[in-house]
Design a protein around this motif. Structure first.
Motif, PDB file in Angstrom:
ATOM      1  N   MET A   1       0.847  -1.189   0.000  1.00 16.07           N
ATOM      2  CA  MET A   1       0.000   0.000   0.000  1.00 16.07           C
ATOM      3  C   MET A   1       0.882   1.237   0.000  1.00 16.07           C
ATOM      4  O   MET A   1       1.963   1.236   0.595  1.00 16.07           O
ATOM      5  N   THR A   2       0.388   2.301  -0.692  1.00 15.89           N
ATOM      6  CA  THR A   2       1.101   3.580  -0.699  1.00 15.89           C
ATOM      7  C   THR A   2       0.156   4.691  -0.259  1.00 15.89           C
ATOM      8  O   THR A   2      -1.068   4.553  -0.341  1.00 15.89           O
ATOM      9  N   SER A   3       0.762   5.775   0.179  1.00 15.66           N
ATOM     10  CA  SER A   3      -0.023   6.974   0.488  1.00 15.66           C
ATOM     11  C   SER A   3      -0.288   7.744  -0.796  1.00 15.66           C
ATOM     12  O   SER A   3       0.185   7.370  -1.869  1.00 15.66           O
ATOM     13  N   ASN A   4      -1.029   8.853  -0.671  1.00 21.41           N
ATOM     14  CA  ASN A   4      -1.337   9.683  -1.833  1.00 21.41           C
ATOM     15  C   ASN A   4      -0.067  10.245  -2.473  1.00 21.41           C
ATOM     16  O   ASN A   4      -0.022  10.482  -3.672  1.00 21.41           O
ATOM     17  N   SER A   5       0.972  10.431  -1.681  1.00 23.66           N
ATOM     18  CA  SER A   5       2.229  10.981  -2.201  1.00 23.66           C
ATOM     19  C   SER A   5       3.158   9.905  -2.748  1.00 23.66           C
ATOM     20  O   SER A   5       4.253  10.207  -3.194  1.00 23.66           O
TER      21      SER A   5
END
Length: 680
Positions: A222-226
């Motif tokens: 999973m990644t963040s919006n950035s």
């Protein structure tokens, strides 16, 4: 041996066999390509649906966590007991009930909870400010109560306070733990007083995601919006420290750009762990602006596709061999009726060259070939029908029947031919009607109607010639109108001058007499001449020289009469009320003479010398008829005199002139004398 000397049978067999082979080979290639493409698309779709399913699952978890935080804030907004222990018990119970949460908390502005912050300075669950900021958490594995830290600077407090809305923070480290916070503002009467929320450890998400498997060796993170990595099954040191941009790979950067914009998609790249070619699918998790990423080796996605492609290739090769054999057998049965069909074609072509389009092919052939001459005959029928219809339409157009149109229900280029012919007829009809409208308008002296449909080529030369002729005639008629206007102006001017000469002669002649009645007769005649001269003067000055402003005319006429009878200053008052009307010469001259006679009578007979009085002239129009009233408030008209049968030349002239304008005249004797004349 030359190819042209090879028998038709051999050629036909060769061509059919080779044709079938080529068609089946190309068809097989297309089928294999289409099926494998579809299978690849299905494999991609399966991976996309898997990524989307996991993204929706995590999105649901985040929505649930966000709902818990919002519930805490909403409860506190409606909470009025100001019992800190009761609130702590509630936060503790929520944390116990939801084991996936790392912590629950509320944080109030100074003295915003119960105005007793000074009583709780450095108390259990409080800091040196005494503010109510309890944080129930499992940072160390067991549930503990600590005061919240960094609330003066951290987003988990400052963003809800500033925005007064629900906030899901970007991942951050809190006391060494990588977390996200779901915080909502506590509002009281529209005023921010604090926050309520929950924390979730991203290490928990990493544990869940590390167990996700796709195909054989695929994995998820999973990644963040950035683009920050929030989990990874193999390189834990990347979590919270590495972004997709940091790898320096264009495919990773492209995916990071899409993730930042909340888009889903996939890229083909090289796995930094295994070095294999992989497809990286990413789907947005809307609640937190996060993205679920699924990494699957490309050979695992297309393993089933390659197996299917091999099977299809073997099946297609068998079909090609079988169809080639069938084509050979069919070719053997074709050659016998070919000569008969060719002979029929030759006869049709010879007749067609001579213009004979009624020749048809014989259908007396083998049933398998019967469609060939039948189809040829249908083609000939389809060709000859539009040709004959075209001849019909062109003959009709040549006869001037411009509304004739094609009536065939045809398709393709035959329809294009019929439509072109119809468009030509429509354009010709429209152009002629438009030109005829212009010529009709010219006949009616209307030169403003222009040609709207000019056509092309010689038609344009014709229509532009008509338009130039119209413009030339219009200019000629305008010049003629101007000359006529000048001529009318000169006539009115000369008539006015001649009448003024007559008036002057009457005035000079009257000086030779001393008899009062003779002088009066001269003066009356002079006034009548002046009334007519004034009409011609007004016509001379008018723009159209057809009508005059009657109000302006009456005022000038009254002024001349006043000078003629030398009224005592201020004794006799002439009141004029004329509606704004314009009258033509045929009405203005007799009406002016009527006013002249009646006003002259009032000036002569209505008042004794030295008397004061009023003379009224009123002309009105009610939309249908005109009403002229001329009267005075003087001595009144004699009761024993009938104005219709009097010997007075002036009254006789009045009644005659009223009849001339098809009007009626009435006499009113109340309060003086009033003559009411009505006309249309």
């Amino acid at each position: 041996m030359r190819w042209k000397n090879v028998s038709l049978k051999v050629k036909l067999i060769f061509y059919m066999v080779m044709g079938v082979l080529l068609v089946l080979a190309s068809t097989t290639a297309m089928i294999i390509s289409t099926v494998t493409t579809q299978e690849e698309a299905l494999a991609y779709q399966q991976a996309i649906e898997m990524a989307r399913s996991y993204a929706n699952e995590f999105n649901g978890d985040m929505k649930a966590n966000q709902a818990i935080g919002k519930t805490i804030a909403t409860s506190m907004s409606n909470y009025d007991s100001s019992d800190r222990d009761e609130v702590n018990n509630m936060l503790n119970a929520i944390l116990v009930t939801h084991p996936t949460l790392l912590g629950t908390y509320v944080a109030y502005e100074p003295n915003a909870f119960d105005s007793n912050d000074e009583l709780y300075v450095n108390a259990y669950g409080h800091d040196v400010t005494g503010r109510f900021i309890p944080y129930w958490n499992k940072m160390n594995g067991t549930i503990e109560l600590d005061p919240l830290l960094y609330y003066d600077t951290s987003d988990y407090y400052q963003l809800p306070k500033k925005l007064e809305t629900d906030v899901l923070t970007e991942p951050y480290y809190y006391e060494g733990v990588f977390i996200v916070s779901y915080a909502s503002p506590i509002m009281k009467n529209g005023t921010f007083i604090g926050i309520g929320g929950v924390d979730v450890s991203l290490y928990y998400l990493d544990d869940v995601l590390s167990n996700v498997k796709a195909f054989d060796t695929g994995y998820a993170f999973m990644t963040s919006n950035s683009g920050m990595l929030l989990s990874h099954p193999y390189n834990k040191q990347w979590i919270g420290n590495q972004t997709l941009y940091d790898f320096g790979i264009d495919d990773f950067s492209h995916a990071a750009d899409d993730i930042k914009q909340g888009k889903s998609g996939h890229v083909e790249t090289i796995d930094q762990i295994t070095g294999k070619k992989v497809v990286m699918f990413y789907e947005p998790i809307r609640t937190g602006n996060f993205s679920f990423v699924l990494v699957v080796p490309k050979d695992e996605i297309f393993a089933g596709v390659m197996t299917l492609r091999t099977k299809l290739l073997f099946i297609s090769m068998a079909a090609v061999i079988f169809m080639a054999a069938i084509a050979y057998l069919i070719a053997l049965s074709v050659t016998s009726p070919i000569k008969q069909i060719v002979a029929g074609f030759k006869k049709i072509s010879d007749d067609a060259v001579k213009g004979k389009l009624d020749t048809r092919a014989s259908n007396d052939v083998e049933i398998d070939f019967r469609e060939i001459p039948h189809g040829l005959n249908e083609i000939l029928d389809a060709v000859i029908t539009p040709v004959r219809d075209t001849i019909r339409v062109t003959n009709a157009l040549a006869k001037g029947e411009l509304e004739t149109r094609s009536k065939l229900d045809v398709q393709g280029e035959f329809k294009q031919l019929a439509d072109t012919l119809d468009d030509f007829a429509e354009s010709l009809d429209t152009m002629i009607k438009d030109s005829n409208s212009v010529l009709t308008a010219v006949q009616n002296n209307d030169f403003s109607r222009e040609i709207h449909v000019h056509g092309e080529g010689d038609f344009r030369i014709l229509t532009e010639g008509i338009d130039r002729t119209r413009e030339t005639l219009g200019l000629m008629m305008e010049e003629r109108r101007q000359i006529e206007q000048i001529r009318k102006k000169e006539i009115h001017h000369r008539i006015k001058n001649n009448l003024q000469v007559i008036s002057s002669l009457l005035d000079l002649e009257s000086d030779k007499f001393h008899d009062h009645r003779v002088i009066e007769a001269f003066r009356n005649s002079q006034n009548r001449v002046i009334s007519m001269a004034l009409v011609h003067e007004e016509l001379y000055r008018s723009e159209d020289m057809e009508s005059i402003d009657f109000s302006d005319y009456i005022i000038k006429l009254v002024n001349d009469l006043s000078r003629s009878y030398i009224l005592d200053d201020g004794k006799i008052n002439v009141k004029v009320h004329i509606d704004a009307v314009f009258l033509d010469m045929d009405v203005a001259i007799p009406l002016g003479m009527i006013v002249n006679e009646l006003v002259s009578n009032s000036l002569k007979h209505a008042f004794k010398s030295g008397d004061k009085g009023d003379i009224l002239i009123d002309l009105s129009f009610d939309g249908e008829k005109f009403t002229l009233v001329v009267g005075d408030n003087g001595a009144g008209f004699p009761e024993d005199v009938n104005f219709r049968e009097t010997e007075s030349l002036g009254l006789q002239l009045v009644t005659t002139l009223v009849d001339q304008i098809d009007g009626t005249i009435e006499l009113e004797r109340t309060e003086g004398t009033r003559f009411r004349i009505t006309f249309k």
